[in-house]
Design an enzyme around this catalytic site. Structure first.
Site, PDB file in Angstrom:
ATOM      1  N   ASP A  20       0.885  -0.938   0.115  1.00 44.86           N
ATOM      2  CA  ASP A  20       0.085  -0.005  -0.109  1.00 44.86           C
ATOM      3  C   ASP A  20       0.868   1.136  -0.117  1.00 44.86           C
ATOM      4  OD1 ASP A  20      -2.834   1.336  -0.034  1.00 44.86           O
ATOM      5  OD2 ASP A  20      -1.734   1.630   2.004  1.00 44.86           O
ATOM      6  N   ALA A  55      -5.587   2.566  -3.663  1.00 49.37           N
ATOM      7  CA  ALA A  55      -7.082   3.120  -4.082  1.00 49.37           C
ATOM      8  C   ALA A  55      -7.039   4.120  -5.113  1.00 49.37           C
ATOM      9  CB  ALA A  55      -7.519   4.022  -3.293  1.00 49.37           C
ATOM     10  N   LYS A 205      -7.798  -5.463  -3.167  1.00 53.63           N
ATOM     11  CA  LYS A 205      -7.349  -5.644  -3.966  1.00 53.63           C
ATOM     12  C   LYS A 205      -5.786  -7.074  -4.128  1.00 53.63           C
ATOM     13  CE  LYS A 205      -5.636  -0.919  -1.821  1.00 53.63           C
ATOM     14  NZ  LYS A 205      -4.845  -0.891  -0.718  1.00 53.63           N
ATOM     15  N   ASP A 228      -2.178  -0.918   6.078  1.00 50.96           N
ATOM     16  CA  ASP A 228      -2.194  -0.566   6.600  1.00 50.96           C
ATOM     17  C   ASP A 228      -3.760  -0.117   7.599  1.00 50.96           C
ATOM     18  OD1 ASP A 228      -2.803   3.769   6.914  1.00 50.96           O
ATOM     19  OD2 ASP A 228      -2.383   1.919   5.069  1.00 50.96           O
TER      20      ASP A 228
END
Length: 281
Positions: A20, A55, A205, A228
């Site tokens: 991420d 995202a 994801k 996270d």
């Protein structure tokens, strides 16, 4: 740093890293630290791709790739779009345009205070590019949105990759409940208290991670993941070795096999060193 039971010695066991961006790779100043960038580049030079999973839209990830000095494929829009190292689309999962327009009309009529951002491919569409929420997002991503109509803008594509809804926490919760009720087949998830993402129900994801593991010709058990946020949980569960950041909420930490330091203390770097060993050069 808490460690799991599995043996993590040696770089041969792990052949890809998925991470991420916000709150994980980036510190609170939205930067990749030099030591972290150096380690990522060292691994890529050894044939271990470092894949950004976010995202964000592709263009908002290219700048992070440049900071880190890497060029691997990327998982964009939380798994709705996977782009290759040259920007080519390897995988795409859209929400139909008909459904997107229906949702947009409902938001306009019933939740006028919500700021609606519509994404598809390289397009970022808003109603008003002077909206404070939009301007804040532009400052973070260093990209410029465009004002326009969803139906006409995405007619050729036939769909969109994501809605990003921004607003005060209480309103976001109301919209989330409404969408869960009326559109249970869609993926509806908060990326933080003020942001709600709405996508095709097949988007995860972990789907992007699995797709790229196949693309790389490796087992998903040979991949490591870092995250996270709540939208990282399925990715953290999908791989055998996963790290939640110390700054992650409790439920996110419980989804990972390990917990590393926070993003302001190079937690990702600490996890990489634990799995791949120290750089001897």
């Amino acid at each position: 740093m808490e460690t799991g039971k599995e043996n993590t010695g040696g770089s041969r066991k792990y052949r890809a890293v998925f991470s991420d961006i916000d709150g994980t790779l980036l510190n609170s100043s939205h930067q990749v630290t030099p030591d972290t960038a150096r380690e990522i580049q060292r691994l890529e030079a050894q044939g271990v791709p470092f894949v950004l999973v976010s995202a964000r839209m592709p263009e908002a990830m290219f700048t992070i790739q440049a900071q880190a000095g890497i060029s691997s494929p990327m998982v964009c829009y939380s798994g709705a779009l996977v782009v290759g190292k040259d920007g080519e689309h390897l995988y795409s999962c859209q929400m139909s345009l008909e459904e997107a327009v229906k949702i947009k009309n409902m938001l306009d009529e019933e939740y006028p205070s919500i700021c609606c951002n519509t994404y598809g491919g390289s397009k970022w569409l808003v109603d008003n590019d002077q909206n404070p929420w939009v301007m804040r997002e532009e400052s973070i991503t260093t990209l410029k949105s465009s004002a326009g109509d969803v139906e006409s803008t995405f007619a050729e594509a036939g769909g969109i990759h994501k809605f990003l809804l921004m607003g005060e926490g209480e309103e976001i919760m109301k919209v989330q409940e409404r969408l869960h009720k009326d559109y249970p087949h869609l993926t509806v998830a908060r990326s933080n208290e003020y942001y709600l993402e709405v996508m095709n129900g097949a988007v995860r994801k972990s789907v992007g991670v699995e797709f790229l593991c196949g693309h790389f010709g490796i087992s998903i058990d040979q991949a490591i993941a870092f995250g996270d946020g709540h939208n990282d949980m399925d990715m953290l569960r999908a791989v055998k070795t996963s790290y939640a950041m110390a700054n992650a909420p409790k439920e996110v930490q419980e989804s990972a096999s390990r917990i590393t330091l926070d993003n302001d203390h190079e937690g990702l770097l600490a996890g990489l060193k634990e799995c791949f060993g120290e750089d001897e050069n």
